[in-house]
Design a protein around this motif. Structure first.
Motif, short mmCIF file in Angstrom:
data_model
loop_
_atom_site.label_atom_id
_atom_site.label_comp_id
_atom_site.label_asym_id
_atom_site.label_seq_id
_atom_site.Cartn_x
_atom_site.Cartn_y
_atom_site.Cartn_z
N GLN A 29 42.51 38.18 52.99
CA GLN A 29 42.58 37.37 54.41
C GLN A 29 43.59 38.24 55.20
N GLY A 30 43.47 37.92 56.41
CA GLY A 30 44.33 38.89 57.45
C GLY A 30 43.31 40.08 58.17
N LEU A 32 48.27 48.36 55.44
CA LEU A 32 49.04 47.70 54.55
C LEU A 32 48.57 46.69 53.83
N VAL A 33 48.38 46.71 52.81
CA VAL A 33 47.51 46.02 51.63
C VAL A 33 48.63 45.30 50.49
N ILE A 34 48.53 44.02 50.85
CA ILE A 34 49.54 43.30 49.89
C ILE A 34 48.87 42.43 48.85
N VAL A 35 49.04 42.78 47.54
CA VAL A 35 48.20 41.98 46.48
C VAL A 35 49.38 40.90 45.78
N GLU A 36 49.25 39.89 45.66
CA GLU A 36 49.73 38.60 45.00
C GLU A 36 48.84 38.66 43.57
N TYR A 37 49.45 38.55 42.33
CA TYR A 37 49.18 37.99 41.21
C TYR A 37 49.79 36.64 41.20
N GLY A 38 49.00 35.48 41.15
CA GLY A 38 49.71 34.28 41.34
C GLY A 38 49.12 33.32 40.19
N ASP A 39 49.68 32.41 40.06
CA ASP A 39 49.32 31.14 38.92
C ASP A 39 49.41 29.96 39.87
N TYR A 40 48.58 29.15 39.90
CA TYR A 40 48.35 27.88 40.94
C TYR A 40 49.66 26.82 40.39
N GLN A 41 50.10 27.09 38.98
CA GLN A 41 51.03 25.81 38.51
C GLN A 41 52.30 26.44 38.61
N CYS A 42 52.47 27.67 38.66
CA CYS A 42 53.85 28.29 38.36
C CYS A 42 54.74 27.89 39.83
N PRO A 43 55.97 27.24 39.35
CA PRO A 43 56.79 26.97 40.52
C PRO A 43 57.31 27.95 41.50
N TYR A 44 57.32 29.12 40.91
CA TYR A 44 57.70 30.33 41.61
C TYR A 44 56.66 30.85 42.88
N PHE A 69 52.53 38.58 60.61
CA PHE A 69 51.90 39.76 60.48
C PHE A 69 50.67 39.95 60.17
N GLY A 70 49.83 38.80 60.02
CA GLY A 70 48.47 38.73 59.60
C GLY A 70 47.38 39.78 60.43
N SER A 71 47.89 40.25 61.36
CA SER A 71 46.91 41.00 62.29
C SER A 71 47.07 42.47 61.83
N GLN A 72 48.32 42.69 60.90
CA GLN A 72 48.69 44.04 60.44
C GLN A 72 48.54 44.24 58.83
N ILE A 73 48.51 43.13 58.37
CA ILE A 73 48.12 43.23 56.98
C ILE A 73 46.93 42.53 56.17
N LYS A 74 46.30 43.20 54.98
CA LYS A 74 45.35 42.60 54.33
C LYS A 74 46.14 41.94 52.95
N PHE A 75 45.71 40.57 53.05
CA PHE A 75 46.37 40.17 51.76
C PHE A 75 45.55 39.62 50.75
N VAL A 76 45.62 39.95 49.35
CA VAL A 76 44.86 39.74 48.34
C VAL A 76 45.52 38.90 47.41
N PHE A 77 44.53 38.05 47.06
CA PHE A 77 45.02 36.93 45.85
C PHE A 77 44.39 37.50 44.78
N ARG A 78 45.08 37.62 43.55
CA ARG A 78 44.28 37.77 42.24
C ARG A 78 44.90 36.53 41.14
#
Length: 172
Positions: free
Chosen positions: A14-15, A21-33, A48-57
């Motif tokens: 998204q974004g 600028l490409v940001i990738v997050e590795y995430g766990d839906y139950q992880c409190p962090y 910054f949404g217009s300046q970055i591409k945000f990816v979720f894995r």
């Protein structure tokens, strides 16, 4: 460590999809962090949404979080109906109440086709997509969640530190 494989059109992004600028997050839906990082990332996208591409894995730590994998599969099932980010957000916003029933409730709330959604939850294809995200995390040196990569390089900070990085990069 660098990101393997690199971001492609099989990723959820998204974004600004053309952003440098490409940001990738590795995430766990139950992880409190990850739950704590979520509002920070929302804010980041607002600013910054217009300046970055945000990816979720997906990186469900299933040993510790029994609902992480079902939640990841639910988001993938929502994706088949064009609502990945809506489901992603809804899960994080209701993280405290996460269980199997909640996932169907959220799907109803997002007006998904429920029989289709429930059928997709059983799909081996979606389970494979989650597994292949997880594998890519392992290959990229992810050892906890959330883990971030910026333009393919492992980022050593958290969501707040991304703000600092972006401020530095966007002030010209």
């Amino acid at each position: 460590m660098s990101l393997k494989p690199s971001v492609s059109n099989t990723d959820h992004a998204q974004g600004n999809l053309e952003a440098y600028l490409v940001i990738v997050e590795y995430g766990d839906y139950q992880c409190p962090y990850c739950g704590a990082a979520y509002p920070v990332l929302k804010e980041l996208m607002k600013e910054f949404g217009s300046q970055i591409k945000f990816v979720f894995r997906n990186f469900p730590l299933s040993e510790m979080h029994q609902y992480a994998r079902p939640a990841a599969i639910a988001a993938e099932a929502a994706n088949l109906q064009g609502k990945f980010w809506e489901m992603h957000d809804a899960i994080y916003e209701n993280q405290r109440d996460l269980n199997e029933n909640l996932l169907v409730k959220l799907a109803e709330h997002l007006k998904l086709n429920i029989p289709q959604f429930e059928k997709d939850l059983e799909s081996t294809e979606l389970a494979d997509k989650v597994a292949s995200d997880f594998e890519s995390g392992i290959m990229s040196g992810v050892n906890g969640t959330p883990s971030f990569f910026v333009n393919g390089k492992k980022f050593d900070g958290g969501a707040e530190d991304l703000f600092e990085l972006l401020r530095e990069n966007t002030e010209s």
